[in-house]
Motif scaffolding. Structure first.
Motif, mmCIF file in Angstrom:
data_model
loop_
_atom_site.group_PDB
_atom_site.id
_atom_site.type_symbol
_atom_site.label_atom_id
_atom_site.label_comp_id
_atom_site.label_asym_id
_atom_site.label_seq_id
_atom_site.Cartn_x
_atom_site.Cartn_y
_atom_site.Cartn_z
ATOM 1 N N GLY A 162 7.013 70.321 100.640
ATOM 2 C CA GLY A 162 6.491 71.420 100.346
ATOM 3 C C GLY A 162 6.611 72.030 98.747
ATOM 4 N N CYS A 163 6.849 70.778 98.233
ATOM 5 C CA CYS A 163 7.199 71.080 96.583
ATOM 6 C C CYS A 163 6.133 71.031 95.803
ATOM 7 C CB CYS A 163 8.484 70.452 95.982
ATOM 8 S SG CYS A 163 8.225 68.368 96.314
ATOM 9 N N ASP A 164 6.086 71.594 94.426
ATOM 10 C CA ASP A 164 5.003 71.419 93.432
ATOM 11 C C ASP A 164 4.823 70.026 92.893
ATOM 12 O OD1 ASP A 164 4.278 74.118 93.872
ATOM 13 O OD2 ASP A 164 6.176 74.534 93.081
ATOM 14 N N TRP A 165 5.689 69.466 92.327
ATOM 15 C CA TRP A 165 5.807 68.209 91.906
ATOM 16 C C TRP A 165 6.932 67.206 92.566
ATOM 17 C CZ3 TRP A 165 6.893 69.275 85.743
ATOM 18 C CH2 TRP A 165 5.756 70.051 85.369
ATOM 19 N N ILE A 166 6.644 65.928 92.532
ATOM 20 C CA ILE A 166 7.765 64.999 92.861
ATOM 21 C C ILE A 166 8.000 64.075 91.686
ATOM 22 C CG2 ILE A 166 8.229 62.910 94.293
ATOM 23 C CD1 ILE A 166 9.068 65.233 95.899
ATOM 24 N N VAL A 167 9.067 64.013 91.292
ATOM 25 C CA VAL A 167 9.211 63.088 90.201
ATOM 26 C C VAL A 167 9.842 61.680 90.896
ATOM 27 C CG1 VAL A 167 10.650 62.570 88.184
ATOM 28 C CG2 VAL A 167 9.704 64.894 88.342
ATOM 29 N N ALA A 168 8.996 60.659 90.915
ATOM 30 C CA ALA A 168 9.358 59.378 91.529
ATOM 31 C C ALA A 168 9.816 58.550 90.806
ATOM 32 C CB ALA A 168 7.995 59.096 92.475
ATOM 33 N N ASN A 169 10.940 57.749 91.034
ATOM 34 C CA ASN A 169 11.310 56.576 90.295
ATOM 35 C C ASN A 169 11.552 55.335 91.057
ATOM 36 O OD1 ASN A 169 13.607 57.899 91.082
ATOM 37 N ND2 ASN A 169 15.046 57.666 89.363
ATOM 38 N N ASP A 170 11.423 54.479 90.579
ATOM 39 C CA ASP A 170 11.688 53.122 91.348
ATOM 40 C C ASP A 170 13.102 52.630 91.160
ATOM 41 O OD1 ASP A 170 11.633 50.431 92.035
ATOM 42 O OD2 ASP A 170 9.682 49.857 91.388
ATOM 43 N N VAL A 171 13.907 52.626 92.050
ATOM 44 C CA VAL A 171 15.532 52.519 91.958
ATOM 45 C C VAL A 171 15.711 50.711 92.459
ATOM 46 C CG1 VAL A 171 16.107 54.754 91.899
ATOM 47 C CG2 VAL A 171 15.978 53.428 94.187
ATOM 48 N N SER A 172 14.491 50.168 92.446
ATOM 49 C CA SER A 172 14.694 48.917 92.798
ATOM 50 C C SER A 172 15.581 48.063 91.769
ATOM 51 C CB SER A 172 13.351 48.099 93.309
ATOM 52 O OG SER A 172 12.606 47.964 92.074
ATOM 53 N N GLY A 173 15.632 48.312 90.564
ATOM 54 C CA GLY A 173 16.347 47.790 89.558
ATOM 55 C C GLY A 173 17.786 48.206 89.323
ATOM 56 N N ASP A 174 18.133 48.537 88.055
ATOM 57 C CA ASP A 174 19.485 49.181 87.977
ATOM 58 C C ASP A 174 19.422 50.770 87.528
ATOM 59 O OD1 ASP A 174 18.576 48.761 85.418
ATOM 60 O OD2 ASP A 174 20.313 47.614 84.556
ATOM 61 N N VAL A 175 18.782 51.220 87.942
ATOM 62 C CA VAL A 175 18.352 52.891 87.681
ATOM 63 C C VAL A 175 19.477 53.694 88.092
ATOM 64 C CG1 VAL A 175 17.043 54.842 87.925
ATOM 65 C CG2 VAL A 175 15.749 52.683 87.573
ATOM 66 N N MET A 176 19.899 53.295 89.108
ATOM 67 C CA MET A 176 21.158 54.251 89.661
ATOM 68 C C MET A 176 22.552 53.778 88.874
ATOM 69 S SD MET A 176 20.851 54.836 93.726
ATOM 70 C CE MET A 176 20.720 56.629 93.739
ATOM 71 N N GLY A 177 22.898 54.471 87.977
ATOM 72 C CA GLY A 177 24.036 54.150 86.983
ATOM 73 C C GLY A 177 23.689 53.866 85.857
ATOM 74 N N GLY A 178 22.246 53.594 85.780
ATOM 75 C CA GLY A 178 21.801 52.777 84.566
ATOM 76 C C GLY A 178 21.505 53.765 83.349
ATOM 77 N N ALA A 179 21.036 53.680 82.237
ATOM 78 C CA ALA A 179 20.763 54.391 81.171
ATOM 79 C C ALA A 179 19.113 54.826 81.155
ATOM 80 C CB ALA A 179 21.331 54.015 79.731
ATOM 81 N N ARG A 180 18.450 54.006 81.530
ATOM 82 C CA ARG A 180 16.934 53.917 81.455
ATOM 83 C C ARG A 180 16.203 54.393 82.907
ATOM 84 N NH1 ARG A 180 15.564 52.180 76.703
ATOM 85 N NH2 ARG A 180 13.382 51.994 77.165
ATOM 86 N N ASN A 181 15.043 54.944 82.827
ATOM 87 C CA ASN A 181 14.428 55.214 83.963
ATOM 88 C C ASN A 181 12.934 55.273 83.869
ATOM 89 O OD1 ASN A 181 14.055 56.225 86.862
ATOM 90 N ND2 ASN A 181 14.997 58.266 86.271
ATOM 91 N N ARG A 182 12.080 54.851 84.625
ATOM 92 C CA ARG A 182 10.701 55.021 84.625
ATOM 93 C C ARG A 182 10.017 55.678 85.768
ATOM 94 N NH1 ARG A 182 6.378 51.673 86.494
ATOM 95 N NH2 ARG A 182 4.800 52.093 85.061
ATOM 96 N N ILE A 183 9.587 56.949 85.150
ATOM 97 C CA ILE A 183 8.967 57.883 86.438
ATOM 98 C C ILE A 183 7.486 57.936 86.505
ATOM 99 C CG2 ILE A 183 11.463 59.238 85.953
ATOM 100 C CD1 ILE A 183 9.310 61.410 84.715
#
Ligand code: C5P
Length: 216
Positions: A162-183
């Motif tokens: 029930g929120c207005d936006w979802i910011v989705a990111n693909d964490v299959s790579g090294d996003v968690m703990g990493g410096a980059r993100n693709r949303i």
């Protein structure tokens, strides 16, 4: 010179993991670093917002101009988020543990039979609760960490939470703990795909999008 675009706007940000105790020395955790949420809190404050950052256990510096409330468990995070209301917008970046254990007060001993089972109970969903609250902020943004069919899962989550936006990111790579993100920003009326960027750049661009939305 123009005043900063988010001056006078109150914004709640949650970030980091939560720790759910099993006994006095053990806990359930996840790999969230808190980097993206802290960067977003800092970017919103840099645009003049009055930011309350409810942070799970991470060893990150508080961004300048941000009011930080440290919590450990999901239930503490829910309480601190509620206490920060009313706000104009909420950005729920934290990787909240979905389940908690019924923690024991004494350390569980291996030689006394140890742990035969660890019954888990569901934690409150802070984002869904906020979205349904009578004190619902005008703009509620959730995050979704997915490893496959990222946008489809995010669309389902948008409706479910029930929120207005979802910011989705693909964490299959090294996003968690990493410096980059693709949303991908998933809204009821469409999806914006952003290129792979530094988390700080994602934060600045997202803060600007939020400013545009709140000052329309
Ligand atoms: O359901 P899922 O955990 O994938 O949803 C992620 C989104 O929901 C994030 O914005 C997260 O901060 C929020 N969330 C929450 N409380 C929970 C679980 C998730 O606020 N107990």
């Amino acid at each position: 010179q123009n005043p900063p675009p988010l001056r006078g706007k109150r914004i709640l940000v949650t970030a980091g993991p939560t720790h759910e105790p099993i006994d006095p020395v053990r806990y359930i955790a996840n790999r969230s670093s808190g980097k993206q949420g802290f960067a977003i809190a800092g970017a919103l404050a840099a645009l003049g917002a009055d930011v309350t950052l409810v942070a799970g256990p991470v060893a990150l510096a508080t961004p300048p101009g941000v009011r930080r409330v440290n919590v450990e468990t999901a239930r503490e995070m829910a309480e601190a988020a509620e206490a920060a209301l009313p706000v104009d917008a909420a950005v729920m970046v934290a990787a909240v543990a979905d389940w908690r254990a019924e923690a024991t007060t004494q350390k569980i001993k291996k030689d006394k039979g140890g742990l035969e089972a660890l019954p888990l109970v569901e934690n409150p969903d802070i984002l869904a609760t906020l979205s349904k609250s009578p004190k619902r902020p005008g703009l509620v943004i959730g995050f979704a960490a997915e490893t496959e069919t990222v946008v489809e899962h995010a669309k389902a989550k948008l409706a479910r939470k029930g929120c207005d936006w979802i910011v989705a990111n693909d964490v299959s790579g090294d996003v968690m703990g990493g410096a980059r993100n693709r949303i991908h920003i998933v809204r009821a009326d469409g999806v914006e795909d952003w290129p792979d960027m530094e988390k700080d750049a994602v934060a600045r661009r997202l803060a600007q999008r939020i400013a545009d939305e709140l000052t329309d």
